[in-house]
Design an enzyme around this catalytic site. Sequence first.
Site, PDB file in Angstrom:
ATOM      1  N   LEU A  20      35.832  12.304 -70.228  1.00 28.58           N
ATOM      2  CA  LEU A  20      36.394  13.592 -70.623  1.00 28.58           C
ATOM      3  C   LEU A  20      37.879  13.696 -70.310  1.00 28.58           C
ATOM      4  O   LEU A  20      38.667  14.186 -71.124  1.00 28.58           O
ATOM      5  CB  LEU A  20      35.640  14.723 -69.911  1.00 28.58           C
ATOM      6  CG  LEU A  20      34.256  15.068 -70.457  1.00 28.58           C
ATOM      7  CD1 LEU A  20      33.495  15.926 -69.459  1.00 28.58           C
ATOM      8  CD2 LEU A  20      34.366  15.805 -71.791  1.00 28.58           C
ATOM      9  N   ASP A  65      43.927  10.416 -54.716  1.00 27.03           N
ATOM     10  CA  ASP A  65      42.710  11.170 -54.420  1.00 27.03           C
ATOM     11  C   ASP A  65      43.018  12.661 -54.497  1.00 27.03           C
ATOM     12  O   ASP A  65      43.752  13.194 -53.673  1.00 27.03           O
ATOM     13  CB  ASP A  65      42.240  10.777 -53.015  1.00 27.03           C
ATOM     14  CG  ASP A  65      41.053  11.568 -52.517  1.00 27.03           C
ATOM     15  OD1 ASP A  65      40.493  12.381 -53.282  1.00 27.03           O
ATOM     16  OD2 ASP A  65      40.681  11.387 -51.338  1.00 27.03           O
ATOM     17  N   ASN A  92      39.400  17.872 -63.570  1.00 28.81           N
ATOM     18  CA  ASN A  92      38.280  17.186 -64.209  1.00 28.81           C
ATOM     19  C   ASN A  92      37.652  16.113 -63.323  1.00 28.81           C
ATOM     20  O   ASN A  92      36.510  15.727 -63.543  1.00 28.81           O
ATOM     21  CB  ASN A  92      38.784  16.558 -65.520  1.00 28.81           C
ATOM     22  CG  ASN A  92      37.787  15.601 -66.136  1.00 28.81           C
ATOM     23  OD1 ASN A  92      36.815  15.998 -66.759  1.00 28.81           O
ATOM     24  ND2 ASN A  92      38.040  14.303 -65.965  1.00 28.81           N
ATOM     25  N   TYR A 163      25.789  17.838 -56.525  1.00 29.60           N
ATOM     26  CA  TYR A 163      26.620  18.046 -57.714  1.00 29.60           C
ATOM     27  C   TYR A 163      26.475  19.474 -58.240  1.00 29.60           C
ATOM     28  O   TYR A 163      27.468  20.144 -58.568  1.00 29.60           O
ATOM     29  CB  TYR A 163      26.209  17.028 -58.770  1.00 29.60           C
ATOM     30  CG  TYR A 163      26.899  17.138 -60.103  1.00 29.60           C
ATOM     31  CD1 TYR A 163      28.205  16.688 -60.277  1.00 29.60           C
ATOM     32  CD2 TYR A 163      26.221  17.654 -61.213  1.00 29.60           C
ATOM     33  CE1 TYR A 163      28.824  16.761 -61.514  1.00 29.60           C
ATOM     34  CE2 TYR A 163      26.829  17.726 -62.447  1.00 29.60           C
ATOM     35  CZ  TYR A 163      28.132  17.284 -62.601  1.00 29.60           C
ATOM     36  OH  TYR A 163      28.734  17.365 -63.830  1.00 29.60           O
ATOM     37  N   LYS A 167      29.451  22.258 -58.512  1.00 25.11           N
ATOM     38  CA  LYS A 167      29.843  22.786 -59.814  1.00 25.11           C
ATOM     39  C   LYS A 167      29.642  24.300 -59.896  1.00 25.11           C
ATOM     40  O   LYS A 167      30.398  25.000 -60.589  1.00 25.11           O
ATOM     41  CB  LYS A 167      29.055  22.072 -60.918  1.00 25.11           C
ATOM     42  CG  LYS A 167      29.477  20.623 -61.136  1.00 25.11           C
ATOM     43  CD  LYS A 167      30.956  20.511 -61.495  1.00 25.11           C
ATOM     44  CE  LYS A 167      31.329  19.139 -61.988  1.00 25.11           C
ATOM     45  NZ  LYS A 167      32.783  19.027 -62.280  1.00 25.11           N
ATOM     46  N   THR A 197      29.567  10.440 -70.774  1.00 29.78           N
ATOM     47  CA  THR A 197      30.517   9.895 -69.812  1.00 29.78           C
ATOM     48  C   THR A 197      29.783   8.896 -68.930  1.00 29.78           C
ATOM     49  O   THR A 197      28.561   8.739 -69.031  1.00 29.78           O
ATOM     50  CB  THR A 197      31.119  11.001 -68.919  1.00 29.78           C
ATOM     51  OG1 THR A 197      30.086  11.532 -68.064  1.00 29.78           O
ATOM     52  CG2 THR A 197      31.703  12.134 -69.760  1.00 29.78           C
TER      53      THR A 197
END
Length: 298
Positions: A20, A65, A92, A163, A167, A197
């Site tokens: 992405l 980083d 992103n 995750y 998010k 991805t």
Amino acid sequence: MSSKLNEGRVAIVTGAGQGLGRAHAHAFAADGAAVVVNDYDADSANTVAQEIRDAGGQAVASVGDVADWAYGESLVATAISEFGRLDTLVNNAGFVRDRMLVSLSEDEWDSVVRVHLKGHFVTLRHAAAYWRAESKAGRTPAARIINTSSGAGLYGSVGQGNYSAAKAAIAELTIQAAAELGGYGITANAIAPSARTQMTVGAGGAMAEQMAAPTDGSFDAMNPANVSPLVVWLGSAQSASVTGRVFEVEGGKISVSDGWQRSVEADKGARWDVAELGPVVEELLAKAPVPMPVYGAR
């Protein structure tokens, strides 16, 4: 007069070495923006920056980083030193360490939350500090922040507790940023993309099969480049009236995802007794919208 909405603007795209991020970087450059291509991998960042320059665009690579405080500050400084300004930040960068909650290690939790959530905050904070200073100096910017959440963060995803939590927090961070930074000429929005991805294909099984590119020449709904037009538009001056929103993007479909909202309520006007709450809660839930299903739940 150029029809490109981002002509003369400068954008940072993190995690732009592939997937992405790479698609976003190319799309911003094609729309006239100069791009700072961030990635943790030097070869990937340099390759994408060179691809953009070879196509006639402006780009410079920045390797580091995004969750590192000093690097985040230097990333913003790179945009200013190379191109004289910063207009748009696209957060992103990220990766996954998937495991069920009962098997998830401390390191797998910390590393994913660090890169996704802290990595969004660090760059956002340093970019916002620059834009605030510009605003106070009488040069109010048309500044844009586009964060990357996920359907996993909005609805949950079995086997991705770290995750999903990160998010979800990014979606709320976006709302927070929109509320706090609007007075400085800064908007903040988030996307929750569905695209092919390394993270999605690497999941294997049904997910990888769903994400596979079609072989019959039909529309490739999972191509990461499908997500980029909305990101580029949100990064332009034209999107000034849009802030604090989360958009889901998949193929040719764009939808607005509404966050926590108060829907139905019951007010006794006094303290509830424990024994009477069962029917009250049942009635509330009967009237409330049905939650979206968690990805992967049976």
